[in-house]
Write an enzyme that holds these catalytic residues in place. Structure first.
Site, PDB file in Angstrom:
ATOM      1  N   HIS A 143       2.312   1.772  -2.799  1.00  0.00           N
ATOM      2  CA  HIS A 143       1.196   2.396  -4.398  1.00  0.00           C
ATOM      3  C   HIS A 143       1.350   3.759  -4.647  1.00  0.00           C
ATOM      4  O   HIS A 143       0.334   4.051  -4.947  1.00  0.00           O
ATOM      5  CB  HIS A 143      -0.196   2.504  -3.282  1.00  0.00           C
ATOM      6  CG  HIS A 143      -1.097   1.050  -3.313  1.00  0.00           C
ATOM      7  ND1 HIS A 143      -2.181   0.755  -2.654  1.00  0.00           N
ATOM      8  CD2 HIS A 143      -0.863  -0.136  -3.595  1.00  0.00           C
ATOM      9  CE1 HIS A 143      -2.478  -0.511  -2.483  1.00  0.00           C
ATOM     10  NE2 HIS A 143      -1.431  -0.721  -3.672  1.00  0.00           N
ATOM     11  N   ASP A 181       0.837  -1.310  -0.032  1.00  0.00           N
ATOM     12  CA  ASP A 181      -0.021   0.227   0.575  1.00  0.00           C
ATOM     13  C   ASP A 181       0.955   1.254  -0.026  1.00  0.00           C
ATOM     14  O   ASP A 181       2.339   1.028  -0.411  1.00  0.00           O
ATOM     15  CB  ASP A 181      -1.133   0.107   1.077  1.00  0.00           C
ATOM     16  CG  ASP A 181      -2.111   0.858   0.705  1.00  0.00           C
ATOM     17  OD1 ASP A 181      -2.262   2.091   0.207  1.00  0.00           O
ATOM     18  OD2 ASP A 181      -3.434   0.076   0.945  1.00  0.00           O
TER      19      ASP A 181
END
Length: 376
Positions: free
Chosen positions: A235, A213
């Site tokens: 991410h 993430d």
């Protein structure tokens, strides 16, 4: 041989003679600290920690397991020095966490040469993250501190969210966050690396983060530098605003990412504001000398339509003075774009980009706002 009082006096001299940048005390390194540990208090079990933290300023935590469903609470005394040794791990329980919670003022936290903080995420991961499946503890390493340094901390397999920071005048250096096991069968989700909110004067530097993430995420904070941080599988190098319905909790100001890299990731630079939140201002954000490699969605995405990605951005957050300098790299995959910009009406002003070049995209840039110095 030094007496106890002489050793403590020496340690205090080392600790309190620091640079003015961090409230007038000088950080010590592990090699210096370990030479003084004869005068430290050692906790070799979870049960010993509470009393030792109350009694001692100089503490070593050594190689134990925290019982299921318990937080390792470390409410440190002012000017305390804490060392991690061996492996600290956490028995499995399906609860909210956090695993470690550190509070204090003008403290120093240092990881020993072979230490490890092990979240045992592999025993929780189910491919759902926080959106379903089993309940996963959030925040392996939670900090709420006023003044301090955190050095050379090794964290492995966070169930969800690794390092969460609230505080002022803090430096985090030499963090190694390893969620590589989470890529097996795509089971690791929402393993955000390091994030801070409601904070001022923060430095994150010289660190490596492998996760699934946001690599580093800045929320409602000011005056921060993230430098020489290298991410894989993440991410993005992220700015987030609009998470709060309260306007004053959405402001982000004077943030710099520099000399960082991110690869094998969903996104490279990710700047997101939430239309459902209150109003706010994001001002003076700089990305400088950023290398992006093999990103699979957008190399650079600044969006005011998060999380729906529907092309209907809001203008509740004003974004001004967004500077990108020497941001280069590659994307790959059939749905990739080099740059996507989705600004709300009138909410984006005075963006200055230079030396921005992302190659390998299969789709054209998609921009409804055009920064100075970049054509898209």
């Amino acid at each position: 041989m030094m007496s106890f009082s002489e050793s403590v006096t020496l340690l205090l001299l080392v600790v309190v003679s620091i640079s003015a940048t961090l409230n007038g005390y000088e950080s010590i390194d592990y090699a210096t600290a370990v030479n003084l540990t004869a005068d430290y208090c050692y906790a070799r079990s979870y049960e010993e920690v509470s009393s030792i933290v109350k009694e001692c300023k100089y503490i070593v935590l050594v190689d134990f397991e925290v019982p299921a469903g318990k937080t390792l609470e470390l409410d440190l005394q002012k000017n305390a020095v804490l060392l991690f040794e061996g492996t600290i791990k956490f028995a499995v329980a399906h609860w909210d966490g956090p695993f470690i919670h550190i509070t204090g003022k003008n403290i120093q936290v240092i990881g020993g040469t072979n230490h490890l903080i092990h979240g045992q995420g592999e025993l929780y991961w189910d491919g759902h993250g926080g959106s379903g499946g089993v309940t996963k503890p959030q925040r392996v390493f939670s900090v709420n501190v006023q003044g301090g340094t955190f050095k050379n901390i090794n964290i492995k397999n966070c169930p969800m969210f690794c390092v969460s920071i609230i505080g002022n005048d803090l430096t985090f250096s030499g963090f190694n966050i390893d969620n590589n096991d989470g890529f097996k069968n795509g089971l690791g989700r929402n393993t955000d690396g390091m994030g801070f909110s409601h904070s001022n004067n923060i430095v994150i530097e010289n660190s490596k983060i492998v996760n699934q993430d946001d690599c580093v995420n800045v929320i409602c904070s000011s005056n921060a530098v993230i430098r020489n941080v290298h991410c894989w599988g993440s991410h993005g190098l992220t700015i987030s605003s609009g998470l709060s319905t309260s306007d004053r909790n959405n402001d982000v100001q004077n943030i710099t990412y520099e000399d960082c890299s991110i690869g094998g990731s969903l996104g490279g630079i990710h700047f997101k504001t939430h239309p459902a939140g209150g109003h706010g201002t994001v001002d003076q954000v700089t990305y400088r000398n950023i290398e992006i490699k093999d990103v699979t969605r957008h190399g650079i995405e600044i969006q005011q339509d998060y999380p729906n990605n529907d092309g209907h951005p809001s203008n509740n957050i004003k974004i001004s003075n967004l500077n990108l300098i020497n941001v280069t790299g590659t994307v790959k995959g059939k749905t990739t774009r080099g740059v996507r910009i989705s600004c709300g009406s009138g909410s984006c002003t005075n963006w200055n980009w230079s030396g921005v070049k992302i190659t390998g995209a299969h789709k054209k840039d998609d921009c409804n706002f055009h920064p100075n110095g970049y054509s898209c």
